[in-house]
Design a protein around this motif. Structure first.
Motif, short mmCIF file in Angstrom:
data_model
loop_
_atom_site.label_atom_id
_atom_site.label_comp_id
_atom_site.label_asym_id
_atom_site.label_seq_id
_atom_site.Cartn_x
_atom_site.Cartn_y
_atom_site.Cartn_z
N PHE A 127 31.83 43.33 23.65
CA PHE A 127 31.68 42.94 22.26
C PHE A 127 33.09 42.83 21.67
N GLY A 128 33.46 41.63 21.28
CA GLY A 128 34.82 41.41 20.80
C GLY A 128 35.82 41.38 21.93
N GLY A 129 35.38 41.07 23.17
CA GLY A 129 36.26 41.19 24.32
C GLY A 129 36.75 39.86 24.88
N LEU A 130 37.50 39.94 25.97
CA LEU A 130 38.09 38.79 26.65
C LEU A 130 37.58 38.72 28.07
N LYS A 131 37.57 37.50 28.63
CA LYS A 131 37.21 37.36 30.04
C LYS A 131 38.24 38.07 30.90
N VAL A 132 37.75 38.69 31.95
CA VAL A 132 38.63 39.44 32.85
C VAL A 132 39.22 38.49 33.89
N PRO A 133 40.55 38.49 34.06
CA PRO A 133 41.14 37.68 35.12
C PRO A 133 40.74 38.20 36.50
N PRO A 134 40.65 37.33 37.51
CA PRO A 134 40.33 37.80 38.86
C PRO A 134 41.31 38.88 39.32
N GLY A 135 40.79 39.98 39.80
CA GLY A 135 41.63 41.06 40.32
C GLY A 135 42.14 42.03 39.29
N ALA A 136 41.82 41.83 37.99
CA ALA A 136 42.34 42.72 36.95
C ALA A 136 41.54 44.01 36.84
N ALA A 137 40.26 43.98 37.21
CA ALA A 137 39.42 45.19 37.20
C ALA A 137 38.72 45.28 38.56
N PRO A 138 39.48 45.47 39.63
CA PRO A 138 38.92 45.36 40.98
C PRO A 138 37.99 46.51 41.36
N TRP A 139 37.89 47.53 40.51
CA TRP A 139 36.99 48.66 40.77
C TRP A 139 35.65 48.49 40.04
N GLN A 140 35.53 47.44 39.24
CA GLN A 140 34.30 47.21 38.49
C GLN A 140 33.14 46.91 39.44
N VAL A 141 32.02 47.56 39.19
CA VAL A 141 30.83 47.42 40.03
C VAL A 141 29.67 46.91 39.18
N SER A 142 28.88 46.02 39.75
CA SER A 142 27.58 45.65 39.16
C SER A 142 26.50 46.39 39.93
N LEU A 143 25.81 47.32 39.25
CA LEU A 143 24.69 48.04 39.87
C LEU A 143 23.42 47.22 39.65
N GLN A 144 22.76 46.86 40.75
CA GLN A 144 21.60 45.97 40.68
C GLN A 144 20.38 46.63 41.30
N MET A 145 19.21 46.33 40.75
CA MET A 145 17.97 46.99 41.20
C MET A 145 16.83 45.98 41.35
N ARG A 146 15.83 46.41 42.12
CA ARG A 146 14.56 45.69 42.23
C ARG A 146 13.47 46.69 42.59
N SER A 147 12.22 46.29 42.49
CA SER A 147 11.10 47.18 42.83
C SER A 147 11.21 47.61 44.29
N LYS A 148 10.80 48.85 44.56
CA LYS A 148 10.93 49.44 45.90
C LYS A 148 10.22 48.59 46.94
N ASN A 149 10.96 48.27 48.03
CA ASN A 149 10.40 47.56 49.19
C ASN A 149 9.83 46.18 48.83
N SER A 150 10.30 45.59 47.75
CA SER A 150 9.79 44.26 47.37
C SER A 150 10.77 43.18 47.83
N ASN A 151 10.34 41.94 47.69
CA ASN A 151 11.21 40.81 47.98
C ASN A 151 11.75 40.18 46.70
N ASN A 152 11.57 40.86 45.58
CA ASN A 152 12.07 40.35 44.31
C ASN A 152 13.60 40.28 44.33
N PRO A 153 14.19 39.40 43.54
CA PRO A 153 15.65 39.36 43.48
C PRO A 153 16.21 40.60 42.80
N PHE A 154 17.38 41.03 43.22
CA PHE A 154 18.07 42.13 42.55
C PHE A 154 18.58 41.65 41.20
N ARG A 155 18.52 42.51 40.19
CA ARG A 155 19.01 42.16 38.86
C ARG A 155 20.03 43.19 38.39
N HIS A 156 21.09 42.69 37.74
CA HIS A 156 22.12 43.57 37.18
C HIS A 156 21.49 44.51 36.15
#
Length: 460
Positions: free
Chosen positions: A216-245
């Motif tokens: 909110f009020g931020g800037l796009k991150v340049p490639p490699g500027a936050a290399p520790w950033q993780v997207s944690l993604q989930m889906r229903s257990k044992n399903s074939n649904n796509p993972f979502r952030h």
């Protein structure tokens, strides 16, 4: 552009001579006038962004400010304990073991990896011993690019003459001068040897690729500027649904991710994506890893007013103790070792809501926030007594810049001892960007022993 011009230098001749560059880029300030008048004697005239808009970089043994008088070995031009030895009207530097270069300024660990795009060392000579020109040299720029857009980048090009690889060549290079001819050549820099098992030997040192613009009020991150950033993604257990952030997170070891406790949902398949910037497309730089185990803090607790002990660890699935592989775009953040002062500016990042996108941004964003004192944050008009010592506030009390939903678990990083440390995890707050309602973060220093006990007890 300056570097596309480099490509036009007589194809096939790697020491080819440069052609004139586009006059329309001429810098209309007083610096070039001084440089053209030859004010720098036996030195190089470079352009600067502050008056008088130029500076003389003297060739040793000539001395500043005008590079017209010389002094041998006084002061000593040799770095890192090198001994200056007079040789007629010149000098030599006798370097201590492991150091090299004319001024002993190149250390034993000065080397480049891959094509050297991330090289930030001190080599300033070509492989034929030509001295590199400063990137903001008037000689380069008099018909070239605007130095105040292209050259003031302290992490890459800048007001120095160290070798770099800004245009994707095969290794670091630099411009040098042959009379009135501008030439370039590869540098006398060695390639790093990467011993087995030495990945992630350092933490908290980003290598951003290039700057881009407008959490909110931020800037796009340049490639490699936050290399520790993780997207944690989930889906229903044992399903074939796509993972979502679902949440953010931060890589602290090859097989360990730190995130917020409230991000953990039972009976879900979880994976993390590291090295990526976009949620709506697959980046060539990203790595996807399965979550082997989620470890929620034993005293995690939610109430209508706050979230307590809001921290969790994700153990990733890997092979032989290696999960994420270190690249320019995937690195670990350091853990902090002490409290940081109130008022310090730190950085938050994530894919949370913005002014334009209520449900989050597809591109990773970052914003700067200030650490707010615990005394101020526990005032009645802010958060009062619900705030505990395991939490802290950051943001701007007037509102406007804040972390928002979707960024939960993501990093708040600060500079400590010249590296980036993960000082906080996005936890909770009263809506987004409201006056007197800054973001509340999990205080990572409060949980260092807990993190250590879990990661050491459950090595993958």
């Amino acid at each position: 552009h300056l570097f596309s011009q480099k490509r036009l230098y007589s194809i096939g001749n790697r020491k080819a001579t440069g052609t004139k560059m586009n006059e329309s880029y001429r810098v209309v300030i007083s610096g070039p006038k001084h440089c053209k008048r030859g004010r720098c004697g036996r030195g190089e005239c470079v352009l600067t962004s502050t008056p008088p808009f130029y500076e003389c970089k003297c060739k040793e043994p000539f001395q500043p400010p005008r590079c017209r008088h010389f002094s041998l070995c006084e002061p000593n031009p040799c770095k890192n304990g090198g001994k200056c030895i007079k040789d007629g009207t010149d000098f030599d530097c006798l370097c201590p073991t492991g150091y090299r270069g004319r001024f002993c300024h190149v250390g034993p660990n000065d080397c480049y990896v891959d094509d050297g795009e991330s090289y930030r060392g001190n080599v300033s000579e070509t492989d034929d011993r030509h001295e590199c020109l400063y990137w903001n040299s008037h000689f380069i720029l008099e018909n070239g690019a605007d130095p105040f857009n292209s050259f003031e980048d302290k992490d890459g090009l800048g007001p120095h003459n160290f070798c770099r690889n800004p245009d994707g060549d095969e290794m670091p290079w630099c411009f040098f001068r042959q009379g009135r001819r501008l030439s370039w050549d590869y540098c006398d820099v060695t390639e790093c040897l990467t011993p087995t098992g030495q990945q992630f030997a350092t933490c908290g040192q980003p290598q951003p690729k290039k700057i881009v613009t407008r959490i909110f009020g931020g800037l796009k991150v340049p490639p490699g500027a936050a290399p520790w950033q993780v997207s944690l993604q989930m889906r229903s257990k044992n399903s074939n649904n796509p993972f979502r952030h679902t949440c953010g997170g931060v890589l602290i070891e090859s097989c360990w991710v730190l995130t917020a406790g409230h991000c953990i949902v039972q009976m879900k398949d979880m994976q993390v994506v590291v090295g990526g910037l976009s949620l709506n497309m697959e980046d060539s730089t990203e790595q996807t890893l399965k979550v082997e185990e989620a470890i929620l803090h034993e005293n995690y607790r939610e109430s209508p007013a706050a979230v307590y002990n809001d921290i969790a660890l994700l153990r990733l699935k890997g092979t032989d103790g290696v999960c994420a592989n270190e690249t320019q775009f995937v690195k670990t953040a350091c853990l902090p070792n002490a409290q940081l002062p109130d008022g310090m500016e730190c950085t938050i990042s994530g894919w949370g809501a913005t002014e334009d996108s209520q449900f989050g941004s597809n591109h990773l964003l970052e914003a700067n926030v200030m650490l707010i004192s615990q005394e101020k944050c526990t005032e009645p008009e802010v958060y009062g007594r619900v705030l505990t010592s395991s939490m802290f506030c950051a943001g701007h009390l007037q509102g406007g810049v804040d972390s928002c939903q979707g960024d939960s678990g993501g990093p708040l990083t600060c500079n400590q001892n010249n590296v980036k440390v993960i000082y906080g995890l996005v936890s909770w707050g009263d809506q987004c960007g409201r006056k007197n309602k800054p973001g509340v973060y999990t205080r990572v220093t409060h949980f260092l022993d807990w993190i250590k006990s879990k990661t050491q007890a459950a090595s993958p």
